[in-house]
Design a protein around this motif. Structure first.
Motif, PDB file in Angstrom:
ATOM      1  N   HIS A 268       0.849  -1.203   0.000  1.00 38.18           N
ATOM      2  CA  HIS A 268       0.000   0.000   0.000  1.00 38.18           C
ATOM      3  C   HIS A 268       0.875   1.239   0.000  1.00 38.18           C
ATOM      4  CE1 HIS A 268      -3.942  -1.831   0.513  1.00 38.18           C
ATOM      5  NE2 HIS A 268      -3.383  -2.702   1.333  1.00 38.18           N
ATOM      6  N   PRO A 269       0.420   2.329  -0.553  1.00 36.65           N
ATOM      7  CA  PRO A 269      -0.860   2.502  -1.227  1.00 36.65           C
ATOM      8  C   PRO A 269      -0.822   1.870  -2.614  1.00 36.65           C
ATOM      9  CG  PRO A 269       0.379   4.534  -1.351  1.00 36.65           C
ATOM     10  CD  PRO A 269       1.188   3.589  -0.520  1.00 36.65           C
ATOM     11  N   ARG A 270      -1.930   1.265  -3.005  1.00 39.67           N
ATOM     12  CA  ARG A 270      -2.027   0.594  -4.295  1.00 39.67           C
ATOM     13  C   ARG A 270      -3.465   0.681  -4.786  1.00 39.67           C
ATOM     14  NH1 ARG A 270      -1.336  -5.060  -1.284  1.00 39.67           N
ATOM     15  NH2 ARG A 270      -3.518  -5.452  -0.786  1.00 39.67           N
ATOM     16  N   ILE A 271      -3.638   0.446  -6.091  1.00 36.72           N
ATOM     17  CA  ILE A 271      -4.971   0.427  -6.679  1.00 36.72           C
ATOM     18  C   ILE A 271      -4.923  -0.395  -7.955  1.00 36.72           C
ATOM     19  CG2 ILE A 271      -4.608   2.604  -7.937  1.00 36.72           C
ATOM     20  CD1 ILE A 271      -7.663   3.152  -7.382  1.00 36.72           C
ATOM     21  N   HIS A 272      -5.943  -1.209  -8.159  1.00 30.88           N
ATOM     22  CA  HIS A 272      -6.024  -1.987  -9.399  1.00 30.88           C
ATOM     23  C   HIS A 272      -6.213  -1.007 -10.552  1.00 30.88           C
ATOM     24  CE1 HIS A 272      -7.372  -4.778 -12.488  1.00 30.88           C
ATOM     25  NE2 HIS A 272      -6.795  -5.723 -11.749  1.00 30.88           N
ATOM     26  N   VAL A 273      -5.515  -1.243 -11.644  1.00 26.67           N
ATOM     27  CA  VAL A 273      -5.526  -0.319 -12.775  1.00 26.67           C
ATOM     28  C   VAL A 273      -6.938  -0.097 -13.323  1.00 26.67           C
ATOM     29  CG1 VAL A 273      -4.973  -2.055 -14.539  1.00 26.67           C
ATOM     30  CG2 VAL A 273      -4.243   0.318 -14.855  1.00 26.67           C
ATOM     31  N   SER A 274      -7.783  -1.118 -13.335  1.00 25.85           N
ATOM     32  CA  SER A 274      -9.165  -0.954 -13.816  1.00 25.85           C
ATOM     33  C   SER A 274      -9.979  -0.070 -12.879  1.00 25.85           C
ATOM     34  CB  SER A 274      -9.854  -2.315 -13.951  1.00 25.85           C
ATOM     35  OG  SER A 274      -9.229  -3.076 -14.947  1.00 25.85           O
ATOM     36  N   ASP A 275      -9.795  -0.255 -11.590  1.00 28.35           N
ATOM     37  CA  ASP A 275     -10.488   0.573 -10.605  1.00 28.35           C
ATOM     38  C   ASP A 275     -10.024   2.025 -10.719  1.00 28.35           C
ATOM     39  OD1 ASP A 275     -12.217   1.155  -8.466  1.00 28.35           O
ATOM     40  OD2 ASP A 275     -10.651   0.774  -6.985  1.00 28.35           O
ATOM     41  N   ALA A 276      -8.728   2.212 -10.920  1.00 25.96           N
ATOM     42  CA  ALA A 276      -8.197   3.572 -11.078  1.00 25.96           C
ATOM     43  C   ALA A 276      -8.827   4.253 -12.286  1.00 25.96           C
ATOM     44  CB  ALA A 276      -6.673   3.523 -11.223  1.00 25.96           C
ATOM     45  N   ALA A 277      -8.945   3.548 -13.391  1.00 26.48           N
ATOM     46  CA  ALA A 277      -9.532   4.129 -14.601  1.00 26.48           C
ATOM     47  C   ALA A 277     -10.991   4.502 -14.372  1.00 26.48           C
ATOM     48  CB  ALA A 277      -9.407   3.157 -15.768  1.00 26.48           C
ATOM     49  N   GLN A 278     -11.748   3.606 -13.772  1.00 21.98           N
ATOM     50  CA  GLN A 278     -13.170   3.885 -13.529  1.00 21.98           C
ATOM     51  C   GLN A 278     -13.355   5.056 -12.578  1.00 21.98           C
ATOM     52  OE1 GLN A 278     -14.727   0.135 -12.199  1.00 21.98           O
ATOM     53  NE2 GLN A 278     -14.783  -0.723 -14.247  1.00 21.98           N
ATOM     54  N   ARG A 279     -12.578   5.099 -11.528  1.00 18.15           N
ATOM     55  CA  ARG A 279     -12.713   6.178 -10.546  1.00 18.15           C
ATOM     56  C   ARG A 279     -12.209   7.509 -11.081  1.00 18.15           C
ATOM     57  NH1 ARG A 279     -10.510   3.655  -5.045  1.00 18.15           N
ATOM     58  NH2 ARG A 279     -10.998   5.749  -4.292  1.00 18.15           N
ATOM     59  N   THR A 280     -11.245   7.480 -12.005  1.00 16.29           N
ATOM     60  CA  THR A 280     -10.734   8.711 -12.594  1.00 16.29           C
ATOM     61  C   THR A 280     -11.803   9.384 -13.447  1.00 16.29           C
ATOM     62  OG1 THR A 280      -8.461   7.906 -12.560  1.00 16.29           O
ATOM     63  CG2 THR A 280      -8.945   9.700 -14.094  1.00 16.29           C
ATOM     64  N   VAL A 281     -12.577   8.607 -14.176  1.00 15.34           N
ATOM     65  CA  VAL A 281     -13.635   9.171 -15.017  1.00 15.34           C
ATOM     66  C   VAL A 281     -14.576  10.033 -14.180  1.00 15.34           C
ATOM     67  CG1 VAL A 281     -15.663   8.584 -16.420  1.00 15.34           C
ATOM     68  CG2 VAL A 281     -13.499   7.365 -16.766  1.00 15.34           C
ATOM     69  N   LEU A 282     -14.868   9.619 -12.962  1.00 16.29           N
ATOM     70  CA  LEU A 282     -15.771  10.377 -12.091  1.00 16.29           C
ATOM     71  C   LEU A 282     -15.184  11.724 -11.688  1.00 16.29           C
ATOM     72  CD1 LEU A 282     -16.894   7.430  -9.782  1.00 16.29           C
ATOM     73  CD2 LEU A 282     -18.082   8.350 -11.799  1.00 16.29           C
ATOM     74  N   LEU A 283     -13.864  11.858 -11.774  1.00 16.07           N
ATOM     75  CA  LEU A 283     -13.207  13.098 -11.357  1.00 16.07           C
ATOM     76  C   LEU A 283     -13.203  14.183 -12.432  1.00 16.07           C
ATOM     77  CD1 LEU A 283     -10.200  11.556  -9.438  1.00 16.07           C
ATOM     78  CD2 LEU A 283     -12.348  12.441  -8.509  1.00 16.07           C
ATOM     79  N   VAL A 284     -13.700  13.872 -13.597  1.00 16.80           N
ATOM     80  CA  VAL A 284     -13.746  14.851 -14.677  1.00 16.80           C
ATOM     81  C   VAL A 284     -14.526  16.095 -14.242  1.00 16.80           C
ATOM     82  CG1 VAL A 284     -14.698  15.231 -16.995  1.00 16.80           C
ATOM     83  CG2 VAL A 284     -13.361  13.182 -16.513  1.00 16.80           C
ATOM     84  N   VAL A 285     -15.473  15.940 -13.341  1.00 13.98           N
ATOM     85  CA  VAL A 285     -16.283  17.068 -12.871  1.00 13.98           C
ATOM     86  C   VAL A 285     -15.929  17.474 -11.435  1.00 13.98           C
ATOM     87  CG1 VAL A 285     -18.200  16.582 -14.434  1.00 13.98           C
ATOM     88  CG2 VAL A 285     -18.148  15.518 -12.163  1.00 13.98           C
TER      89      VAL A 285
END
Length: 158
Positions: A128-145
């Protein structure tokens, strides 16, 4: 057709160190948001220490150039990737990079170490800290706003 094209975008390849070409490409695309995902990491995790200077350069000079291009649009916001840990000997470059993005009213996304397909840790997650690459991509999209500030994307420690 690429994933970018399927989503309605137009991929552009430009050298982040060529300020004029970078600015022209960003301004011409008229973005609402510029998503900074610049790194200079080697394919082999063992080579990271030897490539530290290149990664620090992209965090400082590359970020400065991309920010200048973003600001030249007159309206684009920036979402800039960073890291959720302090790298040995590179804390100054990370701090400069984050401050520059925040000073421009952007969002800093501090990612944990990526694991999963196509990463340095495909079969075994890193510490840690770590994040699965797919989870990172999905959660990043939400940060666009997202509002300007710092967001940490990492798996919860268990």
């Amino acid at each position: 057709m690429s994933t970018i094209e399927n989503a309605g975008g137009t991929p552009v390849v430009v050298d982040v160190y060529d300020v004029e070409a970078l600015t022209a490409a960003v301004v011409q695309s008229r973005p609402e948001l510029v998503m900074h995902q610049l790194t200079d990491l080697p394919d082999d995790v063992a080579d990271i220490p030897a490539r530290a200077a290149g990664n620090s350069r992209i965090r400082t000079e590359g970020t400065a150039n991309l920010l200048a291009a973003t600001l030249a649009t007159g309206s684009a916001r920036m979402l800039g990737q960073s890291i959720a840990w302090t790298p040995l000997g590179r804390a100054d470059a990370v701090a400069w990079h984050e401050a520059a993005v925040l000073d421009a009213g952007g969002v800093v996304v501090r990612y944990g170490q990526f694991y999963g397909p196509g990463t340095h840790y495909e079969t075994e997650p890193p510490a840690h800290p770590r994040i699965h690459v797919s989870d990172a991509a999905q959660r990043t999209v939400l940060l666009v706003v997202a509002a300007p500030g710092v967001v940490v994307l990492a798996d919860p420690e268990s």
